[in-house]
Scaffold this motif. Sequence first.
Motif, PDB file in Angstrom:
ATOM      1  N   GLY A 164       0.818  -1.220   0.000  1.00  0.00           N
ATOM      2  CA  GLY A 164       0.000   0.000   0.000  1.00  0.00           C
ATOM      3  C   GLY A 164       0.845   1.260   0.000  1.00  0.00           C
ATOM      4  O   GLY A 164       0.521   2.238   0.665  1.00  0.00           O
ATOM      5  N   THR A 208       2.866   4.081  -2.784  1.00  0.00           N
ATOM      6  CA  THR A 208       2.359   4.812  -3.957  1.00  0.00           C
ATOM      7  C   THR A 208       1.968   3.828  -5.060  1.00  0.00           C
ATOM      8  O   THR A 208       0.924   3.982  -5.700  1.00  0.00           O
ATOM      9  CB  THR A 208       3.446   5.776  -4.474  1.00  0.00           C
ATOM     10  N   VAL A 213      -3.463  -5.703   0.262  1.00  0.00           N
ATOM     11  CA  VAL A 213      -2.924  -6.048   1.578  1.00  0.00           C
ATOM     12  C   VAL A 213      -1.738  -5.148   1.862  1.00  0.00           C
ATOM     13  O   VAL A 213      -0.859  -4.979   1.019  1.00  0.00           O
ATOM     14  CB  VAL A 213      -2.432  -7.519   1.612  1.00  0.00           C
ATOM     15  N   THR A 249       5.867   2.176   4.444  1.00  0.00           N
ATOM     16  CA  THR A 249       6.224   2.405   3.036  1.00  0.00           C
ATOM     17  C   THR A 249       7.616   3.029   2.990  1.00  0.00           C
ATOM     18  O   THR A 249       8.172   3.401   4.017  1.00  0.00           O
ATOM     19  CB  THR A 249       5.224   3.358   2.357  1.00  0.00           C
ATOM     20  N   GLY A 303       9.568   9.932  -2.497  1.00  0.00           N
ATOM     21  CA  GLY A 303       8.915   9.870  -3.812  1.00  0.00           C
ATOM     22  C   GLY A 303       7.900  10.981  -3.929  1.00  0.00           C
ATOM     23  O   GLY A 303       6.700  10.764  -3.895  1.00  0.00           O
ATOM     24  N   GLU A 304       8.415  12.210  -4.035  1.00  0.00           N
ATOM     25  CA  GLU A 304       7.526  13.367  -3.966  1.00  0.00           C
ATOM     26  C   GLU A 304       7.524  14.214  -5.230  1.00  0.00           C
ATOM     27  O   GLU A 304       6.670  15.075  -5.375  1.00  0.00           O
ATOM     28  CB  GLU A 304       7.948  14.235  -2.784  1.00  0.00           C
ATOM     29  N   PHE A 309      10.987  -2.591  -2.397  1.00  0.00           N
ATOM     30  CA  PHE A 309      12.281  -3.194  -2.713  1.00  0.00           C
ATOM     31  C   PHE A 309      12.309  -4.697  -2.428  1.00  0.00           C
ATOM     32  O   PHE A 309      13.044  -5.451  -3.053  1.00  0.00           O
ATOM     33  CB  PHE A 309      13.393  -2.513  -1.908  1.00  0.00           C
ATOM     34  N   ARG A 310      11.505  -5.147  -1.442  1.00  0.00           N
ATOM     35  CA  ARG A 310      11.494  -6.575  -1.089  1.00  0.00           C
ATOM     36  C   ARG A 310      11.121  -7.474  -2.271  1.00  0.00           C
ATOM     37  O   ARG A 310      11.637  -8.575  -2.395  1.00  0.00           O
ATOM     38  CB  ARG A 310      10.437  -6.830  -0.016  1.00  0.00           C
ATOM     39  N   SER A 370      13.039  11.997 -11.344  1.00  0.00           N
ATOM     40  CA  SER A 370      11.671  11.741 -10.847  1.00  0.00           C
ATOM     41  C   SER A 370      10.929  10.742 -11.736  1.00  0.00           C
ATOM     42  O   SER A 370       9.775  10.986 -12.136  1.00  0.00           O
ATOM     43  CB  SER A 370      10.859  13.035 -10.774  1.00  0.00           C
ATOM     44  N   ILE A 393       7.657   7.162 -10.201  1.00  0.00           N
ATOM     45  CA  ILE A 393       6.184   7.180 -10.178  1.00  0.00           C
ATOM     46  C   ILE A 393       5.655   7.079 -11.610  1.00  0.00           C
ATOM     47  O   ILE A 393       4.642   6.434 -11.867  1.00  0.00           O
ATOM     48  CB  ILE A 393       5.663   8.438  -9.442  1.00  0.00           C
TER      49      ILE A 393
HETATM   50  P1  FAD Z   1       6.817   1.046  -0.824  1.00  0.00           P
HETATM   51  O1  FAD Z   1       6.467   2.469  -0.595  1.00  0.00           O
HETATM   52  O2  FAD Z   1       8.011   0.502  -0.127  1.00  0.00           O
HETATM   53  O3  FAD Z   1       5.553   0.189  -0.421  1.00  0.00           O
HETATM   54  C1  FAD Z   1       5.644  -1.196  -0.167  1.00  0.00           C
HETATM   55  C2  FAD Z   1       4.360  -1.663   0.457  1.00  0.00           C
HETATM   56  O4  FAD Z   1       4.406  -3.066   0.594  1.00  0.00           O
HETATM   57  C3  FAD Z   1       4.106  -1.081   1.844  1.00  0.00           C
HETATM   58  O5  FAD Z   1       2.742  -0.782   1.986  1.00  0.00           O
HETATM   59  C4  FAD Z   1       4.473  -2.240   2.750  1.00  0.00           C
HETATM   60  O6  FAD Z   1       3.793  -2.205   3.983  1.00  0.00           O
HETATM   61  C5  FAD Z   1       4.013  -3.419   1.894  1.00  0.00           C
HETATM   62  N1  FAD Z   1       4.646  -4.673   2.263  1.00  0.00           N
HETATM   63  C6  FAD Z   1       5.932  -5.039   2.096  1.00  0.00           C
HETATM   64  N2  FAD Z   1       6.126  -6.283   2.605  1.00  0.00           N
HETATM   65  C7  FAD Z   1       4.922  -6.690   3.081  1.00  0.00           C
HETATM   66  C8  FAD Z   1       4.459  -7.869   3.727  1.00  0.00           C
HETATM   67  N3  FAD Z   1       5.288  -8.878   4.026  1.00  0.00           N
HETATM   68  N4  FAD Z   1       3.174  -7.939   4.082  1.00  0.00           N
HETATM   69  C9  FAD Z   1       2.325  -6.917   3.820  1.00  0.00           C
HETATM   70  N5  FAD Z   1       2.693  -5.792   3.228  1.00  0.00           N
HETATM   71  C10 FAD Z   1       3.980  -5.678   2.859  1.00  0.00           C
HETATM   72  N6  FAD Z   1       9.972   8.456  -7.257  1.00  0.00           N
HETATM   73  C11 FAD Z   1       9.533   9.520  -7.937  1.00  0.00           C
HETATM   74  O7  FAD Z   1       8.764   9.367  -8.882  1.00  0.00           O
HETATM   75  N7  FAD Z   1       9.951  10.775  -7.590  1.00  0.00           N
HETATM   76  C12 FAD Z   1      10.855  10.995  -6.603  1.00  0.00           C
HETATM   77  O8  FAD Z   1      11.170  12.140  -6.302  1.00  0.00           O
HETATM   78  C13 FAD Z   1      11.397   9.866  -5.938  1.00  0.00           C
HETATM   79  N8  FAD Z   1      12.341  10.008  -4.968  1.00  0.00           N
HETATM   80  C14 FAD Z   1      12.865   8.878  -4.384  1.00  0.00           C
HETATM   81  C15 FAD Z   1      13.949   8.995  -3.504  1.00  0.00           C
HETATM   82  C16 FAD Z   1      14.529   7.847  -2.963  1.00  0.00           C
HETATM   83  C17 FAD Z   1      15.714   7.969  -2.057  1.00  0.00           C
HETATM   84  C18 FAD Z   1      13.992   6.573  -3.249  1.00  0.00           C
HETATM   85  C19 FAD Z   1      14.572   5.331  -2.636  1.00  0.00           C
HETATM   86  C20 FAD Z   1      12.908   6.465  -4.096  1.00  0.00           C
HETATM   87  C21 FAD Z   1      12.362   7.610  -4.692  1.00  0.00           C
HETATM   88  N9  FAD Z   1      11.323   7.489  -5.615  1.00  0.00           N
HETATM   89  C22 FAD Z   1      10.883   8.592  -6.288  1.00  0.00           C
HETATM   90  C23 FAD Z   1      10.675   6.216  -5.851  1.00  0.00           C
HETATM   91  C24 FAD Z   1       9.347   6.192  -5.075  1.00  0.00           C
HETATM   92  O9  FAD Z   1       9.617   6.383  -3.708  1.00  0.00           O
HETATM   93  C25 FAD Z   1       8.611   4.886  -5.294  1.00  0.00           C
HETATM   94  O10 FAD Z   1       8.460   4.646  -6.668  1.00  0.00           O
HETATM   95  C26 FAD Z   1       7.231   4.943  -4.717  1.00  0.00           C
HETATM   96  O11 FAD Z   1       7.246   5.390  -3.393  1.00  0.00           O
HETATM   97  C27 FAD Z   1       6.567   3.583  -4.794  1.00  0.00           C
HETATM   98  O12 FAD Z   1       7.065   2.714  -3.833  1.00  0.00           O
HETATM   99  P2  FAD Z   1       6.348   1.300  -3.697  1.00  0.00           P
HETATM  100  O13 FAD Z   1       4.902   1.527  -3.496  1.00  0.00           O
HETATM  101  O14 FAD Z   1       6.776   0.454  -4.827  1.00  0.00           O
HETATM  102  O15 FAD Z   1       7.034   0.708  -2.381  1.00  0.00           O
END
Ligand code: FAD
Length: 508
Positions: A19, A21, A44, A51, A55-56, A227-228, A351, A354
Amino acid sequence: MKNHHIKKQSNVRVLILGGGTAGWMAAAALSAKLAGTGVSIRLVESAEIGTVGVGEATVPHIRHFNASLGFDEADFMSRTEATFKLGIEFRDWGRKGDAYIHPFAAFGREIGGVPFHHHWTRARRAGRVPADGLDAVSLPIQAARMGRFGHPSPDPSSFFSTFSYAYQFDAGLYAGYLRAYAEARGVVRTEGKVQDVSLRADGHVEAVTLESGERLVADLFVDCSGFRGLLIEGALKTGYEDWTRYLPCDRAVAVPCANDGPPAPYTRATARDAGWMWRIPLQHRAGNGHVYCSGFMDDDAAEQALLAQLDHPPQAAPRRLRFTTGKRRRQWVGNVVAIGLSAGFLEPLESTSIHLIQLGIGRLLDLFPTSADMDPLDAAEFNRLMDLEYERVRDFIILHYVATQRDDTPFWNHCRTMAIPDSLATKMELFKQRGIVTLYRDGMFLEPSWIAVYLGQNILPTHVDPRAALVSDAEIDRLIAMEAEHCRRAASSMPAHGEILSRYKVQV
Ligand code: FAD
């Protein structure tokens, strides 16, 4: 994103794992676009895991995503503390002391059927325009430098129609905004930590089991676990293509602080000794971060360097992050589609992350299975399209590093001299020799973006289109000066960014 129509009635059960972005963007888009098809969606997430929390900054495509879901811009901006973004300012990238903005717009207009940058290059080579003279012929750069913002005009004949814009927003608030939207459209959210993943005999994922013992079965799993990569890697062992040799930064530390005056309508990326720092101004605070290469700087030094340049006290403890640039070998395997950080990460410089989420969701909708049985053709096509875009984006980001003239630290010496992919080497050679950028007509970053970085980092073509010489120097100088005056006047007529934002204050 286009309006997608699923041809057949489908009872596909979708489980989105995560949950952040990615998870909530997927839930919002799938629930809106698949409404009435019989598809059921469950998400889930685990509050305990949380999170990634960054990512802003975005690129203009996000506006199409929001619009396709029917979001009202004013409501979205007030609920996510968003600001407008006209581009990214790069400081100290070409050489220390240099600064240029990569705007969401082209520079100048064609003259005599020849792209503007050819004429500009001739004038620059003859010393008739300064190195940073390109800024003057860009309306959004002028506006950004003046701290102004105005919406582009929908009238294509208007000078104000020649640029685009994006947003800078609070990632947590955006996820919450999407969640409310998705839940209102029937997405069922389950709080809990996935502990176990069970596979079917054919290797597809059958179910996930939560810590509570609850077992959740689905037909299609969207892995947004960050990342996982809990399903795509943890369960399916898909493998990762490591691009550290091209994009060596592998750590980041992030910290919020108060804004210094009205928020700027752009993101800033300042090159540092072993990486770079971002500054992303939101309505209620500024996001700051230091992206660095652990081979050249340790974590404590990176954190101290970040804290030392804040103009206000930190509003939270610094958050340290580790990553490996690259992408999953395949992003759709069996009945698992990875979207977000589970699919790959190219570092945050332009950026792009997203946007790649948005692209993945769009492709998934284009190829959405019409029954619980997955067609391997869909997965193959998804992987082909995503690979192509990841590679294009990768090349564009590498360009910023390799096109440096800096030789003041071991990190920059490494970047300036590192081997680069052939695809990028060819593009750079064509530009250096003849100013050619026509190879970039598809994908996320088109010709104007490449020109902004090449010229912004002092890569000047040796030869340009011979037709550019058919227009006299005096005429070119006159047209460049006129264009600059148009841009200056148009930018001056825009309201202050802070004033526009005061109309989008959070309503309580
Ligand atoms: P996450 O935010 O990590 O979400 C993972 C989800 O999975 C969470 O809800 C977690 O609870 C759930 N989860 C994991 N394991 C389990 C489990 N076992 N059981 C249940 N739930 C689980 N992108 C941009 O477009 N612009 C930016 O400026 C930018 N800046 C960034 C700067 C940095 C340093 C980094 C590292 C990334 C940046 N990004 C940026 C990338 C951006 O942060 C991500 O693309 C965005 O936040 C999406 O992340 P996600 O939803 O894939 O992962």
